[in-house]
Enzyme design. Structure first.
Site, PDB file in Angstrom:
ATOM      1  N   CYS A 136      13.489  11.568   5.153  1.00 36.65           N
ATOM      2  CA  CYS A 136      13.214  11.192   7.219  1.00 36.65           C
ATOM      3  C   CYS A 136      14.638  11.161   7.479  1.00 36.65           C
ATOM      4  CB  CYS A 136      12.980  10.159   7.189  1.00 36.65           C
ATOM      5  SG  CYS A 136      14.113   8.650   5.975  1.00 36.65           S
TER       6      CYS A 136
ATOM      7  N   GLU B 150      10.031  16.967  14.103  1.00 33.06           N
ATOM      8  CA  GLU B 150       9.915  17.230  12.746  1.00 33.06           C
ATOM      9  C   GLU B 150       9.374  17.624  11.901  1.00 33.06           C
ATOM     10  OE1 GLU B 150      11.111  13.677  10.111  1.00 33.06           O
ATOM     11  OE2 GLU B 150       9.536  12.902  10.947  1.00 33.06           O
TER      12      GLU B 150
ATOM     13  N   GLU C  45      10.020   2.481  10.609  1.00 30.25           N
ATOM     14  CA  GLU C  45      11.586   3.739  10.250  1.00 30.25           C
ATOM     15  C   GLU C  45      10.796   4.884  10.124  1.00 30.25           C
ATOM     16  OE1 GLU C  45      12.456   6.288   8.745  1.00 30.25           O
ATOM     17  OE2 GLU C  45      13.519   5.506   7.058  1.00 30.25           O
TER      18      GLU C  45
ATOM     19  N   LYS D 133       0.924  -1.244   0.276  1.00 32.03           N
ATOM     20  CA  LYS D 133       0.277  -0.194  -0.219  1.00 32.03           C
ATOM     21  C   LYS D 133       0.900   1.507   0.095  1.00 32.03           C
ATOM     22  CE  LYS D 133      -2.232   2.795   2.246  1.00 32.03           C
ATOM     23  NZ  LYS D 133      -1.594   4.373   1.683  1.00 32.03           N
TER      24      LYS D 133
END
Length: 489
Positions: A283, A384, A249, A174
């Site tokens: 990331c 973040e 992750e 997905k």
């Protein structure tokens, strides 16, 4: 043509739902695709389950599985131009960046193809008796749910699909609902390479409707997810009742430490690339710049001057050096993030606004931004942004640099800049991150593991450990001279 791929067949969503995919660079319509829901997810899981339990792929010799991955690598190279264009239209990133990504993706399949074909993971165990044959073998986990993000759609997919198939698993993929097109092309290439029906399944759709069933369903044996921390926590909770394997992750707040003895020009250049590549939507972006006191003013002044000159533009603008954010909603989050930082006392040195260029009006652009004089505890330091926002903190010495770098719930990546080899190695060894660069930022190779510490997640992608994530170790003990033991006479 329908875009869901289930059991070797292209199909439309059961409920007839569709989604418009728009290019973030100018909001133009790229395509309208099928939008999967829980029924489609269930059908894809069933197909993957049947293909694993009854199909040929798990029992296919490792050498043959490896050769298929190598064929996929060749096909990816053949389709590089089409894939790069599709990736750039979905993400808005510059075409040249997408082209680099396609090379890395082919290399990933080639690495895992060779690693799989080489075998050698099974081993004989000395049981202390010549009458016992004891060995550890590695088998596929089973049905894998692979959930991938929008910033590097096919790259992150490759990091999961290649080892999953190499280990002999079947999967349901997905991708992000915002960036589906390279995943669609990959399914066609896997079929062309000879992958049996049902081994690869693709559903498109949002996380709550298409993704959540993958974590909850007991027929799924492993969930591998790359994305945000909040979603990662939900996946862990959803997977817990069935105690399935999980690999996560979850991004990072990555420190880039610059000591006063660093190569000035190189460190400035890489500090810019660390955060402003792909508009900070990486990331492992070097979003936290830590600069030693005596270098701070000169270094930050130069970073700010160069950040102001970065040209923005769409995927096919040869003059652009960075592009838009993925969506209007994401740009709103970045704007709120910067506003909160300024309210907390950060000094806005450049950016902090949308560009005023009329040519960029229809896209989701945000100027490269530098927030100076940041301090531990500020939201811009702890949270973040996933945007083109660089925060700057000062440090006095090596001890404070390490303390600041590790003062985060994340632990994905980081860097240290110094011409003192001993100091750089000491700092790198003390940084709590899965990847640390010395006098560099961003490179990776498929042979080396990638993953995070702390709340950046667990498990590893790439490298031998990336293959091992998709394997189960089984100990088989064979008694070559069984005789009655007479315990219960």
């Amino acid at each position: 043509m329908p875009e869901l791929f289930i059991g070797g067949k292209w199909t439309a969503a059961v409920d007839g739902q569709v989604r418009d995919i728009r290019c973030p660079a100018d909001n133009t319509l790229v395509a309208t695709v099928d939008e999967a829901g829980p029924k489609d997810a269930a059908a894809a899981i069933a197909a993957a389950r049947e293909a694993f339990d009854q199909g040929p792929w798990p029992g296919t010799p490792a050498a043959e599985r490896g050769r298929l991955l190598l064929r996929v690598a060749d096909l990816l190279e053949r389709e590089k131009d089409a894939l790069a264009r599709a990736e750039s239209l979905d993400t808005g990133k510059r075409l040249v960046e997408s082209e680099y990504d396609m090379d890395d993706i082919a290399n990933c399949f080639r690495y895992f193809g060779n690693l799989t074909a080489a075998g050698g993971t099974d081993r004989i165990v000395d049981a202390g008796s010549p009458e016992v044959d004891s060995r550890v073998v590695h088998e596929p986990v089973g049905v894998c749910a692979l959930i991938t993000p929008w910033n590097y759609p096919l790259l992150q997919t490759a990091w999961k699909v290649a080892p999953a198939l190499g280990a002999g698993n079947t999967f349901v993929l997905k991708p992000s609902e915002l960036t589906p097109h390279t995943a669609i092309i990959l399914m066609r290439l896997l079929t062309e390479a000879g992958l049996p029906d049902g081994a690869a399944n693709l559903i498109l759709g949002a996380g709550p409707t298409a993704g959540a069933p993958l974590s909850e369903d007991p027929r799924v044996d492993l969930v591998s997810f790359t994305g945000g921390l909040v979603t990662g926590r939900r996946i862990m909770a959803a997977a817990a009742p069935t105690v399935k394997k999980v690999a996560l992750e979850l991004g990072g707040k990555n420190p880039n430490i610059v000591f006063a003895d660093a190569d000035f020009d190189a460190a400035v250049d890489y500090a810019l690339m660390a955060i402003f590549l792909h508009s900070g939507q990486v990331c492992s972006a070097g979003a936290r710049l830590l600069v030693q006191d005596e270098l701070h003013d000169r270094f930050v002044d130069e970073v700010v001057q160069r950040a102001r000159r970065i040209p923005l533009g769409g995927p096919f603008d040869d003059n652009a050096r960075t592009g838009p954010l993925i969506s209007a909603a994401h740009r709103d989050k970045v704007e709120a993030y910067v506003a909160a930082g300024v309210a907390e006392g950060a000094v806005l040195r450049c950016g902090g606004a949308r560009p005023d260029d009329p040519a960029l009006r229809d896209g989701y652009y945000y100027l490269p931004t530098v927030l100076d004089e940041c301090a531990p505890g500020m939201s811009v330091v702890t949270d973040e942004s996933f945007g083109p926002v660089l925060t700057v903190e000062r440090f006095r010495d090596e001890e404070e640099a390490v303390a600041l770098a590790n003062d985060t719930v994340y632990g994905l990546a980081g860097a240290v800049w110094s011409q003192d080899t001993g100091k750089a190695q000491r700092v790198a060894s003390r940084m709590r991150a899965g990847t640390v660069w010395i006098n560099d930022f961003h490179p990776y190779v498929p042979q080396a593991e990638w993953g995070g510490m702390k709340q950046s997640g667990f498990g590893r992608e790439l490298g031998p450990a990336g293959l091992a994530e998709y394997q189960e170790a089984k100990h088989i003990w064979r008694n070559l001279a069984a005789t009655p033991q007479r315990w219960f006479e």
